[in-house]
Design an enzyme around this catalytic site. Sequence first.
Site, PDB file in Angstrom:
ATOM      1  N   SER A  57       0.846  -1.193   0.000  1.00 10.09           N
ATOM      2  CA  SER A  57       0.000   0.000   0.000  1.00 10.09           C
ATOM      3  C   SER A  57       0.878   1.238   0.000  1.00 10.09           C
ATOM      4  O   SER A  57       1.917   1.267   0.670  1.00 10.09           O
ATOM      5  CB  SER A  57      -0.894   0.014   1.234  1.00 10.09           C
ATOM      6  OG  SER A  57      -1.584   1.249   1.313  1.00 10.09           O
ATOM      7  N   TYR A  70      -1.842  -1.006  10.111  1.00  8.03           N
ATOM      8  CA  TYR A  70      -1.995  -1.431   8.718  1.00  8.03           C
ATOM      9  C   TYR A  70      -0.686  -1.254   7.946  1.00  8.03           C
ATOM     10  O   TYR A  70      -0.234  -2.159   7.250  1.00  8.03           O
ATOM     11  CB  TYR A  70      -3.125  -0.644   8.056  1.00  8.03           C
ATOM     12  CG  TYR A  70      -3.331  -0.973   6.593  1.00  8.03           C
ATOM     13  CD1 TYR A  70      -3.880  -2.193   6.211  1.00  8.03           C
ATOM     14  CD2 TYR A  70      -2.982  -0.059   5.605  1.00  8.03           C
ATOM     15  CE1 TYR A  70      -4.076  -2.492   4.874  1.00  8.03           C
ATOM     16  CE2 TYR A  70      -3.173  -0.351   4.267  1.00  8.03           C
ATOM     17  CZ  TYR A  70      -3.719  -1.575   3.907  1.00  8.03           C
ATOM     18  OH  TYR A  70      -3.906  -1.875   2.580  1.00  8.03           O
TER      19      TYR A  70
END
Length: 161
Positions: A57, A70
Amino acid sequence: MDVVVHAAGVMTLAPLVDTDLDALDRMHRTNIRGTFVVDQQAARRLREGGAIINFSSSVLSLSLPGYSAYAATKGAVEAMTLILARELRGRDITVNAVAPGPTATDLFLKGKDEEAVERIAAQAPLERLGTPKDIAEVISFLAGPARWVNGQVVRANGGIV
C-alpha cells in the site's frame, strides 16, 4: 502455474494507542501470514519464468496518522517480497509488489464520507482516485512483459508521494 497474485488484505484504522489487539491480530493473520503462506506455496509450484505479485500500500510511505498497524503489515509484505525475489535466484521467477494509492474499492471507501473521499482524491496530481482497472494494468504488466522488473515495489498511486 504461471502467475500468482496475492491481493487479500484487511484494514482497520485507529491511532496506535487506540488500536484494538484483535484488529491487529486479524490484520497480521491476513496481510502478513496470508502473504507468507501464499508466497511459500507459489514458490514451490511456479514454473520457470513465472511471477509472484503481492499487494502492499502507498500508505506505507505517507506516514498517515491512524494507519500505523496497517502500514506495519504492509511493510512486512514489502520485506517478504524483496527477500523472496533474491531467494528464488536461478529460477527465472519474478517477485514484485504493487502498492496502490487511494483506489475506489470497498477497502478504501469503507467508513469515509464523500468529503473525505474528495479531499483524498484531490491530493493526487491526477486529481482522482485510482480505479481497479488502473491497478489491474500494473498487475498485467508485472505478470507479462516486465521480465526485467524483479524485487520491486511499484507505487501505483497517481503521483501521491
